[in-house]
Design an enzyme around this catalytic site. Sequence first.
Site, PDB file in Angstrom:
ATOM      1  CG  PHE A 159      -1.607   1.237   1.577  1.00 18.29           C
ATOM      2  CD1 PHE A 159      -2.178   2.074   0.614  1.00 18.29           C
ATOM      3  CD2 PHE A 159      -1.677   1.638   2.923  1.00 18.29           C
ATOM      4  CE1 PHE A 159      -2.791   3.271   0.983  1.00 18.29           C
ATOM      5  CE2 PHE A 159      -2.288   2.827   3.290  1.00 18.29           C
ATOM      6  CZ  PHE A 159      -2.835   3.647   2.327  1.00 18.29           C
ATOM      7  CG  LEU A 200       5.529  -9.794  -5.627  1.00 18.35           C
ATOM      8  CD1 LEU A 200       5.490 -10.347  -7.053  1.00 18.35           C
ATOM      9  CD2 LEU A 200       4.829  -8.432  -5.590  1.00 18.35           C
ATOM     10  CB  THR A 224       3.923   2.151  12.984  1.00 19.48           C
ATOM     11  OG1 THR A 224       2.626   2.336  13.550  1.00 19.48           O
ATOM     12  CG2 THR A 224       4.605   1.034  13.778  1.00 19.48           C
ATOM     13  CG  ASP A 225       0.727   5.948  15.271  1.00 16.33           C
ATOM     14  OD1 ASP A 225       0.659   4.760  14.907  1.00 16.33           O
ATOM     15  OD2 ASP A 225      -0.249   6.734  15.202  1.00 16.33           O
ATOM     16  CD  GLU A 226      -0.564  -0.036  15.434  1.00 16.12           C
ATOM     17  OE1 GLU A 226      -0.349  -1.117  16.003  1.00 16.12           O
ATOM     18  OE2 GLU A 226      -1.405   0.122  14.544  1.00 16.12           O
ATOM     19  CE1 TYR A 251       3.219  -3.527  11.752  1.00 14.25           C
ATOM     20  CE2 TYR A 251       1.919  -2.162  13.242  1.00 14.25           C
ATOM     21  CZ  TYR A 251       2.705  -2.289  12.112  1.00 14.25           C
ATOM     22  OH  TYR A 251       2.996  -1.177  11.349  1.00 14.25           O
ATOM     23  CB  ALA A 283       6.362  -6.189  20.161  1.00 12.89           C
ATOM     24  CE  LYS A 317       7.314  -1.033  11.200  1.00 17.22           C
ATOM     25  NZ  LYS A 317       7.849  -1.151   9.814  1.00 17.22           N
ATOM     26  CB  VAL A 376     -17.642  -1.476  14.605  1.00 24.23           C
ATOM     27  CG1 VAL A 376     -17.043  -0.501  15.605  1.00 24.23           C
ATOM     28  CG2 VAL A 376     -17.898  -0.779  13.269  1.00 24.23           C
ATOM     29  NE  ARG A 392      -6.902  -5.027  15.962  1.00 23.24           N
ATOM     30  CZ  ARG A 392      -6.518  -4.099  15.087  1.00 23.24           C
ATOM     31  NH1 ARG A 392      -5.918  -2.994  15.510  1.00 23.24           N
ATOM     32  NH2 ARG A 392      -6.757  -4.244  13.805  1.00 23.24           N
TER      33      ARG A 392
END
Length: 339
Positions: free
Chosen positions: A14, A38, A128-130, A155, A157, A159, A211, A278
């Site tokens: 993306f 890919l 990322t801000d995460e 994820y 962690a 990063k 949601v 989540r």
Amino acid sequence: MTRKKVFVTGGAGFIGGNFVQYMVNKYPRYDIYNLDLLTYAGDLTKHRDIETKDNYHFIKADIADREAIVPLFEKEKFDYVVHFAAESHVDRSITDPGIFVRANVLGTQVLLDAAKHVCIDKFVHVSTDEVYGELDFDPTTFFTEETSLQPNSPYSASKASSDLLVRAYHETYGLPINITRCSNNYGPYHFPEKLIPLTISRVLNNQKVPVYGDGKNIRDWLHVIDHCAAIDLVLHEGVSGEVYNVGGHNERTNLEVVRTIINTLNKSQDLIKFVGDRLGHDKRYAIDPTKLEKLGWRPTYTFDTGIEQTIQWYLDNKEWWEQIISGEYQSYFEKQYSV
Ligand code: NAD
Ligand code: DAU
């Protein structure tokens, strides 16, 4: 303009995909090398308009494959590295953390090793801000570059671990680096497992939109082109060793985002379906971008203009996302949402 070789990882995904197109078109005298494995998230159909250009090159490889990556750097002598390639979806990291450690941590370390053996001008690590964890709902609090790293998901962690390796290669070996930490992106070619493209594609098909929890979690949305411009600026002007947060003050609850999309498409709010939360769901992300603004960056989209453009793009490019959601994605969706 001096000719430069720019090595981009994850350029079939993306953000990397948008960045590759941005760079190929903006810098005709730069050679853009797009390396991507890919995976399920990568596709090259998005590059039909640039694939015949002389300054675009594609390499299929795994960033964690040392035997492929190190000789490639020795041969091509890249000037710039912009590293996007990663497993990027939080939900998938909760189901299967191991692949995140391999791609995001080991993959980054292989790239750093390869880069330190040749004389590169800059290694930009797209993070990322995460990695900062979560904020509470006090609207006056923001993530700054000094906020401590407290990642909550496998994820984030993975990063954060890669960020620390990038920092260490700068401190230990003098590798010229920057780390960017951006908030949630949206825009063209966003894979339809993520909230905004998931909502648009499902609403267009009159399907329920899941949601999580009460829908009150907040994300800070940035149009992908504004993120690309920020990385371009950091690549050329960022002070080596520095971290730059990227975000445009576009905080919305998930419910607000979903409702906006449903309203824009003139569909019924009954399409909203509240589902189980989540695991470890971060409450709120919000970026203070002052440091990057001082470098000269300003976002060009508000959330209102960006979401309208994005919804129109999904209406105009149905074949791209319909082909994705008709494949392997079906079984992912059924498993993830227990339908
Ligand atoms: P994406 O999942 O859409 O794309 C990731 C790309 O990386 C895919 O093309 C995939 O094939 C490739 N890839 C994965 N593993 C690979 C490997 N081992 N070797 C080579 N290629 C591999 O991701 P995205 O949303 O475009 O995110 C790109 C980067 O930006 C990631 O590092 C992510 O952490 C970061 N980021 C994303 C957001 C966001 O909102 N999406 C925000 C901030 C930062
Ligand atoms: O903040 C930057 C991060 O943004 C990036 O580092 C990640 O790569 C990217 O995937 C994104 O992570 P999020 O977890 O915030 O994005 P996602 O689109 O998965 O979810 C956004 C919010 O919407 C989050 O609070 C969870 C919620 N959500 C998501 C999905 C997929 C739902 O309520 N329902 C859903 O079906």
